[in-house]
Design an enzyme around this catalytic site. Sequence first.
Site, PDB file in Angstrom:
ATOM      1  N   GLN A 347       0.459 -20.820 135.702  1.00  0.00           N
ATOM      2  CA  GLN A 347       0.027 -19.919 134.666  1.00  0.00           C
ATOM      3  C   GLN A 347      -0.261 -20.784 133.372  1.00  0.00           C
ATOM      4  O   GLN A 347      -1.279 -20.668 132.788  1.00  0.00           O
ATOM      5  CB  GLN A 347       0.668 -18.549 134.180  1.00  0.00           C
ATOM      6  CG  GLN A 347       0.087 -17.716 133.428  1.00  0.00           C
ATOM      7  CD  GLN A 347      -1.173 -16.985 134.269  1.00  0.00           C
ATOM      8  OE1 GLN A 347      -1.068 -17.049 135.375  1.00  0.00           O
ATOM      9  NE2 GLN A 347      -2.083 -16.616 133.596  1.00  0.00           N
ATOM     10  N   GLY A 351      -6.183 -23.308 134.582  1.00  0.00           N
ATOM     11  CA  GLY A 351      -7.125 -23.683 135.923  1.00  0.00           C
ATOM     12  C   GLY A 351      -6.543 -24.950 136.687  1.00  0.00           C
ATOM     13  O   GLY A 351      -6.588 -24.948 137.907  1.00  0.00           O
ATOM     14  N   GLU A 374      16.530 -18.948 156.102  1.00  0.00           N
ATOM     15  CA  GLU A 374      18.073 -18.779 156.019  1.00  0.00           C
ATOM     16  C   GLU A 374      18.422 -17.403 155.494  1.00  0.00           C
ATOM     17  O   GLU A 374      19.589 -17.392 154.803  1.00  0.00           O
ATOM     18  CB  GLU A 374      18.684 -19.837 155.370  1.00  0.00           C
ATOM     19  CG  GLU A 374      18.412 -21.110 156.047  1.00  0.00           C
ATOM     20  CD  GLU A 374      19.465 -22.261 155.806  1.00  0.00           C
ATOM     21  OE1 GLU A 374      20.380 -21.982 155.255  1.00  0.00           O
ATOM     22  OE2 GLU A 374      19.053 -23.496 155.943  1.00  0.00           O
TER      23      GLU A 374
HETATM   24  N1  CAA Z   1      30.783 -15.402 158.528  1.00  0.00           N
HETATM   25  C1  CAA Z   1      31.399 -15.106 159.627  1.00  0.00           C
HETATM   26  N2  CAA Z   1      31.164 -13.818 160.200  1.00  0.00           N
HETATM   27  C2  CAA Z   1      30.425 -12.855 159.884  1.00  0.00           C
HETATM   28  C3  CAA Z   1      29.484 -13.260 158.872  1.00  0.00           C
HETATM   29  C4  CAA Z   1      29.836 -14.251 157.951  1.00  0.00           C
HETATM   30  N3  CAA Z   1      29.077 -14.631 156.912  1.00  0.00           N
HETATM   31  N4  CAA Z   1      28.819 -12.192 158.736  1.00  0.00           N
HETATM   32  C5  CAA Z   1      29.136 -11.300 159.754  1.00  0.00           C
HETATM   33  N5  CAA Z   1      29.913 -12.062 160.637  1.00  0.00           N
HETATM   34  C6  CAA Z   1      30.724 -11.466 161.719  1.00  0.00           C
HETATM   35  C7  CAA Z   1      31.002 -10.101 161.859  1.00  0.00           C
HETATM   36  O1  CAA Z   1      32.440 -10.247 161.298  1.00  0.00           O
HETATM   37  C8  CAA Z   1      30.754  -9.347 162.974  1.00  0.00           C
HETATM   38  O2  CAA Z   1      31.923 -10.016 163.931  1.00  0.00           O
HETATM   39  P1  CAA Z   1      32.770  -8.955 164.924  1.00  0.00           P
HETATM   40  O3  CAA Z   1      31.360  -8.787 166.069  1.00  0.00           O
HETATM   41  O4  CAA Z   1      33.778  -9.803 165.307  1.00  0.00           O
HETATM   42  O5  CAA Z   1      32.841  -7.528 164.270  1.00  0.00           O
HETATM   43  C9  CAA Z   1      29.748 -10.083 163.759  1.00  0.00           C
HETATM   44  O6  CAA Z   1      29.603 -11.396 162.830  1.00  0.00           O
HETATM   45  C10 CAA Z   1      28.419  -9.310 163.506  1.00  0.00           C
HETATM   46  O7  CAA Z   1      28.289  -8.899 161.975  1.00  0.00           O
HETATM   47  P2  CAA Z   1      27.358  -7.567 161.642  1.00  0.00           P
HETATM   48  O8  CAA Z   1      27.868  -6.463 162.429  1.00  0.00           O
HETATM   49  O9  CAA Z   1      27.324  -7.738 160.201  1.00  0.00           O
HETATM   50  O10 CAA Z   1      25.909  -8.263 162.065  1.00  0.00           O
HETATM   51  P3  CAA Z   1      24.500  -7.787 162.227  1.00  0.00           P
HETATM   52  O11 CAA Z   1      23.949  -7.943 163.442  1.00  0.00           O
HETATM   53  O12 CAA Z   1      24.791  -6.162 161.665  1.00  0.00           O
HETATM   54  O13 CAA Z   1      23.674  -8.296 160.925  1.00  0.00           O
HETATM   55  C11 CAA Z   1      23.014  -9.911 159.382  1.00  0.00           C
HETATM   56  C12 CAA Z   1      24.146  -9.465 160.317  1.00  0.00           C
HETATM   57  C13 CAA Z   1      23.304 -10.134 158.202  1.00  0.00           C
HETATM   58  C14 CAA Z   1      21.839  -9.116 159.165  1.00  0.00           C
HETATM   59  C15 CAA Z   1      22.593 -11.380 160.000  1.00  0.00           C
HETATM   60  O14 CAA Z   1      22.022 -10.995 161.352  1.00  0.00           O
HETATM   61  C16 CAA Z   1      21.763 -12.172 159.223  1.00  0.00           C
HETATM   62  O15 CAA Z   1      22.150 -12.939 158.287  1.00  0.00           O
HETATM   63  N6  CAA Z   1      20.415 -12.202 159.481  1.00  0.00           N
HETATM   64  C17 CAA Z   1      19.511 -13.316 159.192  1.00  0.00           C
HETATM   65  C18 CAA Z   1      19.665 -14.221 159.784  1.00  0.00           C
HETATM   66  C19 CAA Z   1      19.409 -15.689 159.321  1.00  0.00           C
HETATM   67  O16 CAA Z   1      19.700 -15.769 158.156  1.00  0.00           O
HETATM   68  N7  CAA Z   1      18.230 -16.245 159.875  1.00  0.00           N
HETATM   69  C20 CAA Z   1      17.808 -17.409 159.372  1.00  0.00           C
HETATM   70  C21 CAA Z   1      17.655 -18.507 160.742  1.00  0.00           C
HETATM   71  S1  CAA Z   1      18.144 -20.151 160.244  1.00  0.00           S
HETATM   72  C22 CAA Z   1      16.512 -20.692 159.693  1.00  0.00           C
HETATM   73  O17 CAA Z   1      15.976 -19.963 158.475  1.00  0.00           O
HETATM   74  C23 CAA Z   1      15.577 -21.734 160.005  1.00  0.00           C
HETATM   75  C24 CAA Z   1      16.075 -23.018 159.193  1.00  0.00           C
HETATM   76  O18 CAA Z   1      16.287 -24.118 160.174  1.00  0.00           O
HETATM   77  C25 CAA Z   1      16.163 -23.120 157.952  1.00  0.00           C
END
Ligand code: CAA
Length: 395
Positions: A347, A351, A374
């Site tokens: 901004q 332009g 991520e």
């Molecule tokens: N560290 C360690 N363990 C963890 C954790 C953490 N930060 N967060 C959760 N966990 C564990 C939990 O304790 C749980 O363990 P148990 O099964 O033993 O109880 C397990 O993981 C599942 O946890 P949740 O029930 O909280 O998981 P969820 O499925 O409900 O959702 C979420 C978790 C936060 C939504 C997660 O799925 C998430 O972060 N989603 C986003 C994914 C992401 O960031 N993708 C990016 C991919 S990489 C990329 O971008 C490409 C690149 O190359 C740059």
Amino acid sequence: METAAMNFQPSWSQALVAKTAREFASRVLAPAAAARDRHGNFPEAEMRELGDLGLLGVCVPEDHGGAAAGPVALALAVREIARADASVAVTMAVTNMVAEALSRFGSVDVRARLLPRLCSGQEVSGSFSLSEPQAGSDAGALATTASAVEGGYRLRGSKLWVTSGDQSGVIVVMARHNVPEASTDARIARRISAFVVERGAPGLTVGRPEDKMGQRGSSTVPLTLDDVFVPESAVLGQPGQGFKVALTALDGGRVNVAAQAVGIAQAAFEAACTYARQRQQFGRPLAEFQAVQMMLADSATALDAAWLLVMRAACAKERGVPFTASAAMAKLFASEKAVEICDRAVQIFGGYGYTREFAVERNLRDVRVTTIYEGTSQIQRLVIAKHVLAEIAHA
Ligand code: CAA
């Protein structure tokens, strides 16, 4: 939340890492950043040089080929590299995330054989393959399977959005154990493991690189795994613990995405300040108009606040205390504010800012994805809310 007093003054060794990154960024990266963006050139030679400088395994112990300089040094380095070229910054940051995961969770073979090659730049880059067509934010829904066979596993499935997936010598692939529904091994039944897949593995196919809005020097590809064999030693951590391995890695990765966002925004902010002092309108430099001063003041304040959150999360990681929520806050705030700062810079340029003549145009395109990869801003809010609610419940 981590509330202990923190000294944000970098130590001598952290400052040295930052200086090394800054010098490399201004001498090597900045002059060719616009061309890399224009032509979509992957920074292979630059990655090898980053390896030579010790910037690909910043948090990896020295006996595994790393620099053992820690998360604060890594955040400082990522910020410096992103100031010059966000595409190189993401390639470097993901490689560091993969190197740290290998160092922390890898088998003796993986640590001894692959880590020094990854940290030195010999493998060019590392990739982290979690997302799939139907499993993005809901990463736990991934469908790629790992079937146990003699001596290891066979991986089968489709992956998406793999940063440097066509360039990396080492790819960490998350897959779900393919066991019969009635399996008695309930401990790992249907659970996820993280596997190390190496460049050129038979059955590994790289798809067409994505045609992205920004960070065009970084390559982002789909991968297909068609019965790719990996030995048992390729499993990171215990079988069935792969989701935790992935989320642990992403906690650190999110600090670096936040540092990257700050670096991109800093570049745009500095360019806007310089331009505001030079550009004359109504007989005065833009910088003398309060309307422009307000914009610069808001950007300066947001930049500082974002960096403080990055440092708090990096310091917590360095001290070995929980930092999941701090990392999510840093990424959420830094990426959202960085988009605003880059937009404001465009901004101020008016332009001219909308043309490729000035780097603020690239900065705005490059920064946008930091609120997405991520873990989107919406996912960071979920992570933060989960932690604050649990904290209050335990208070
Ligand atoms: N560290 C360690 N363990 C963890 C954790 C953490 N930060 N967060 C959760 N966990 C564990 C939990 O304790 C749980 O363990 P148990 O099964 O033993 O109880 C397990 O993981 C599942 O946890 P949740 O029930 O909280 O998981 P969820 O499925 O409900 O959702 C979420 C978790 C936060 C939504 C997660 O799925 C998430 O972060 N989603 C986003 C994914 C992401 O960031 N993708 C990016 C991919 S990489 C990329 O971008 C490409 C690149 O190359 C740059």
